[in-house]
Design an enzyme around this catalytic site. Sequence first.
Site: not given
Length: 189
Positions: A73-74
């Site tokens: 997840d960014t």
Amino acid sequence: MYQQPYPLILASKSPRRQELLAAMDLEFQVLLKEVDESYPEGLEPAQIAVYISEKKAMAFVEERINSLVITADTIVSYQGEILGKPADKNQAREMLQKLSGTKHEVYTGVSLAHGSKMESFFDLTEVFFKTVTEGQIEHYITQYNPYDKAGGYGIQDWIGFIAVEKIIGSYTNVMGLPTEKLYTALSKF
């Protein structure tokens, strides 16, 4: 060269993560599941990225029996505000206006899960944007697809080429998968 002891599953619909993993000469399968990406209040940006990455990995209990599942997840953090994926053109414009002429941070949380074992880490990259004009922002939003990207932009897109003055940290982290740290983690897993 990393020897794959288990089949790899990339649990991500991100074409950039898929391209990066393929460029690492890894064989993998893409599997997707819908996961609620909400998180508790009070977490720091790095904690948010890892929390959501682990939440995604928890959705793949059966697949983890025979495979190694990679989730990520960014998030983009601008002056303490989390900038997720823009919902529409107005939100994309607002995000890019905020980033124009400033520095922000990109955090990616990554989880590796096999059986009952899960290891997670994060990477941080500082990104410095030059000032961009309203016309440049409109061109980017109209001609490119900022809606599936944290912070409303892709460093590998046109806006990255004309607006990113410098970065401190991993370029691939800004794309959504810190390949250097991932390779090391896979080798030790």
